[in-house]
Design an enzyme around this catalytic site. Structure first.
Site, PDB file in Angstrom:
ATOM      1  N   SER A 118       0.798  -1.116  -0.744  1.00  0.00           N
ATOM      2  CA  SER A 118       0.400   0.029  -0.218  1.00  0.00           C
ATOM      3  C   SER A 118       0.426   1.808  -0.337  1.00  0.00           C
ATOM      4  CB  SER A 118      -0.874   0.038   1.375  1.00  0.00           C
ATOM      5  OG  SER A 118      -2.178  -1.216   1.326  1.00  0.00           O
ATOM      6  N   HIS A 139      -1.851  -3.298  -6.578  1.00  0.00           N
ATOM      7  CA  HIS A 139      -2.562  -2.808  -5.521  1.00  0.00           C
ATOM      8  C   HIS A 139      -3.887  -2.384  -5.691  1.00  0.00           C
ATOM      9  CE1 HIS A 139      -3.952   0.325  -1.757  1.00  0.00           C
ATOM     10  NE2 HIS A 139      -3.521  -1.208  -1.820  1.00  0.00           N
ATOM     11  N   GLU A 151      -4.640  -0.116  -8.161  1.00  0.00           N
ATOM     12  CA  GLU A 151      -3.770   0.850  -8.997  1.00  0.00           C
ATOM     13  C   GLU A 151      -2.518   0.166  -9.131  1.00  0.00           C
ATOM     14  OE1 GLU A 151      -4.278   3.989  -5.290  1.00  0.00           O
ATOM     15  OE2 GLU A 151      -3.844   2.880  -4.995  1.00  0.00           O
ATOM     16  N   ASN A 190      -4.764   5.690  -0.466  1.00  0.00           N
ATOM     17  CA  ASN A 190      -4.165   5.028   0.346  1.00  0.00           C
ATOM     18  C   ASN A 190      -3.719   7.141   0.610  1.00  0.00           C
ATOM     19  OD1 ASN A 190      -5.083   3.236   1.483  1.00  0.00           O
ATOM     20  ND2 ASN A 190      -3.277   2.240   1.087  1.00  0.00           N
TER      21      ASN A 190
HETATM   22  N1  CAA Z   1     -18.366 -12.432  -2.897  1.00  0.00           N
HETATM   23  C1  CAA Z   1     -19.077 -11.270  -3.348  1.00  0.00           C
HETATM   24  N2  CAA Z   1     -19.710 -10.105  -3.549  1.00  0.00           N
HETATM   25  C2  CAA Z   1     -19.902 -10.119  -2.562  1.00  0.00           C
HETATM   26  C3  CAA Z   1     -19.494 -10.614  -1.068  1.00  0.00           C
HETATM   27  C4  CAA Z   1     -18.540 -11.850  -1.480  1.00  0.00           C
HETATM   28  N3  CAA Z   1     -17.835 -12.385  -0.486  1.00  0.00           N
HETATM   29  N4  CAA Z   1     -19.482 -10.020   0.057  1.00  0.00           N
HETATM   30  C5  CAA Z   1     -20.271  -8.573  -0.386  1.00  0.00           C
HETATM   31  N5  CAA Z   1     -21.042  -8.775  -1.436  1.00  0.00           N
HETATM   32  C6  CAA Z   1     -21.323  -8.032  -2.204  1.00  0.00           C
HETATM   33  C7  CAA Z   1     -22.824  -7.332  -2.241  1.00  0.00           C
HETATM   34  O1  CAA Z   1     -23.576  -8.595  -2.664  1.00  0.00           O
HETATM   35  C8  CAA Z   1     -22.699  -6.370  -3.003  1.00  0.00           C
HETATM   36  O2  CAA Z   1     -23.235  -6.599  -3.565  1.00  0.00           O
HETATM   37  P1  CAA Z   1     -24.786  -5.672  -4.636  1.00  0.00           P
HETATM   38  O3  CAA Z   1     -24.154  -4.072  -4.234  1.00  0.00           O
HETATM   39  O4  CAA Z   1     -24.208  -5.783  -6.280  1.00  0.00           O
HETATM   40  O5  CAA Z   1     -25.921  -6.334  -4.168  1.00  0.00           O
HETATM   41  C9  CAA Z   1     -22.065  -5.609  -2.144  1.00  0.00           C
HETATM   42  O6  CAA Z   1     -20.841  -6.672  -2.306  1.00  0.00           O
HETATM   43  C10 CAA Z   1     -21.881  -4.666  -0.792  1.00  0.00           C
HETATM   44  O7  CAA Z   1     -22.046  -6.056   0.072  1.00  0.00           O
HETATM   45  P2  CAA Z   1     -23.199  -5.642   0.974  1.00  0.00           P
HETATM   46  O8  CAA Z   1     -24.441  -4.346   0.398  1.00  0.00           O
HETATM   47  O9  CAA Z   1     -23.898  -6.834   1.420  1.00  0.00           O
HETATM   48  O10 CAA Z   1     -22.891  -4.718   2.619  1.00  0.00           O
HETATM   49  P3  CAA Z   1     -21.942  -5.132   2.732  1.00  0.00           P
HETATM   50  O11 CAA Z   1     -22.398  -5.110   4.452  1.00  0.00           O
HETATM   51  O12 CAA Z   1     -21.368  -6.673   2.505  1.00  0.00           O
HETATM   52  O13 CAA Z   1     -20.200  -4.580   2.425  1.00  0.00           O
HETATM   53  C11 CAA Z   1     -19.084  -4.009   2.379  1.00  0.00           C
HETATM   54  C12 CAA Z   1     -19.117  -4.835   3.064  1.00  0.00           C
HETATM   55  C13 CAA Z   1     -18.393  -4.350   0.785  1.00  0.00           C
HETATM   56  C14 CAA Z   1     -17.383  -4.293   3.230  1.00  0.00           C
HETATM   57  C15 CAA Z   1     -18.946  -2.104   2.180  1.00  0.00           C
HETATM   58  O14 CAA Z   1     -19.053  -2.338   3.426  1.00  0.00           O
HETATM   59  C16 CAA Z   1     -17.764  -1.615   1.509  1.00  0.00           C
HETATM   60  O15 CAA Z   1     -17.568  -1.434   0.427  1.00  0.00           O
HETATM   61  N6  CAA Z   1     -17.223  -1.110   2.752  1.00  0.00           N
HETATM   62  C17 CAA Z   1     -15.915   0.185   2.044  1.00  0.00           C
HETATM   63  C18 CAA Z   1     -14.938  -0.814   2.217  1.00  0.00           C
HETATM   64  C19 CAA Z   1     -13.321  -0.026   2.054  1.00  0.00           C
HETATM   65  O16 CAA Z   1     -13.762   1.208   1.637  1.00  0.00           O
HETATM   66  N7  CAA Z   1     -12.189  -0.271   1.662  1.00  0.00           N
HETATM   67  C20 CAA Z   1     -11.340   0.009   0.759  1.00  0.00           C
HETATM   68  C21 CAA Z   1     -10.362  -0.352   2.343  1.00  0.00           C
HETATM   69  S1  CAA Z   1      -8.922   0.657   1.430  1.00  0.00           S
HETATM   70  C22 CAA Z   1      -8.347  -0.328   1.241  1.00  0.00           C
HETATM   71  O17 CAA Z   1      -8.591  -2.014   1.068  1.00  0.00           O
HETATM   72  C23 CAA Z   1      -6.800  -0.479   0.514  1.00  0.00           C
HETATM   73  C24 CAA Z   1      -5.085  -0.340   1.517  1.00  0.00           C
HETATM   74  O18 CAA Z   1      -4.092  -0.809   0.948  1.00  0.00           O
HETATM   75  C25 CAA Z   1      -5.011  -0.749   3.448  1.00  0.00           C
END
Ligand code: CAA
Length: 282
Positions: A118, A139, A151, A190
């Protein structure tokens, strides 16, 4: 690129293994030991089960994906891989060691060695090998099976052909969207996200608002899918702290300094979702 290696099977490694296996690739995951393998396999199974529950993955596809993933504790097992995705902890000496070993063991000189770092220097990882042209950053975002962005990070030494091959894989095979970014700590996402997460932690640390209210503010007030403290818990507090430290090292901006509370939570093993307790309890 049919044979993919993944180094590490923590939160990101397991996610990358799932994404590649669902795209029909033969995946070999290198973990640090038998316990790591057991945890990684359990993560993979849980995530695929969630995909089935949500109607995103059929039971047949789940079984086929699981059958495509094998595990090893020996990095030398990755010798026949055409693409390796390194997702070891965000710790420079560890990643340097992995790249040195990959350079020794991966036989195909055209193989692409990609880091999911990251915020560390991709150039340093490239220079740990004798094939810096084949090294780049890919990434992904957590949860990798759900979030669509990758990325694609080129260093000053990355071969353009390797970059194009990697990008075609990410878009054509994995079905993700790619953006091109340069080799600078934090890349785009990030560099913008982590100062925001650290500000939320400082606000909580100052006792200005509790975790529920800080998160509620951003989910309801700005329609973010989750609030900053819940997101920090999802990413892993050790990872957030490591990214903050790497950004601080690169830019020396106060906004990147790791708040003492975050350091103490990491010292105490309160790492967020993966340990069961962070700013929230799971
Ligand atoms: N497999 C496939 N699809 C999945 C899944 C899985 N295991 N889990 C969830 N989904 C899908 C759901 O079906 C849904 O799709 P649709 O919108 O097409 O219906 C979608 O993902 C969202 O799911 P939900 O609405 O049911 O809500 P959730 O509570 O399960 O969502 C989440 C969880 C996806 C984590 C959502 O809250 C989210 O996007 N949060 C933000 C996450 C984020 O910002 N991540 C970036 C972090 S930074 C990073 O990673 C970089 C780094 O270097 C640190």
């Amino acid at each position: 690129m049919r044979r993919v290696g993944v180094v590490g099977c923590g939160v990101m490694g397991a996610g990358l293994a799932e994404v590649c296996a669902r795209a029909g690739r033969d995946v070999l995951v290198a973990a640090s030991g038998p316990e790591g393998i057991a945890r990684g396999r359990a993560r993979l199974e849980r995530s695929l089960a969630a995909g089935v529950r949500r109607g995103k993955v059929t039971e047949e596809d789940r079984d086929a994906a699981l059958a495509r993933v094998r595990f090893t504790t020996d990095l030398a097992g990755l010798r026949d891989r055409q693409l390796v995705l390194e997702a070891a902890p965000e710790h420079e000496p560890t990643k340097l060691r992995v790249f040195r070993t990959l350079d020794e063991v991966v036989e195909d000189p055209e193989a692409i060695l990609a880091s999911n770092t990251s915020a560390l220097s991709v150039m340093k990882l490239a220079r740990a090998t004798d094939r810096p042209g084949q090294v780049l950053g890919l990434h992904f975002f957590n949860p990798a099976p759900v979030l669509r962005l990758v990325e694609v990070v080129s260093t000053l030494l990355t071969d353009d052909r390797a970059r194009r091959t990697a990008e075609d894989f990410v878009t054509g095979v994995l079905g993700k969207q790619a953006i091109h970014v340069g080799d600078r700590s934090g890349f785009v996402v990030n560099a913008l996200l982590v100062p925001y997460l650290l500000s939320a932690i400082r606000m909580y640390e100052a006792g200005y608002a509790d975790a529920e209210n800080i998160d509620k503010a951003m989910t309801l007030g700005c329609s973010h899918p989750m609030g900053p403290l819940a997101l920090a818990d999802l990413i892993g507090l050790d990872t957030v702290a490591a990214i903050g430290a790497a950004l601080y090292e690169e830019f020396k901006e106060p906004a990147h300094a790791v708040p003492p509370l975050l350091s103490r939570m990491v010292d105490g093993g309160l790492l967020g979702r993966k340990s069961g307790r962070g700013f929230h309890t799971y």
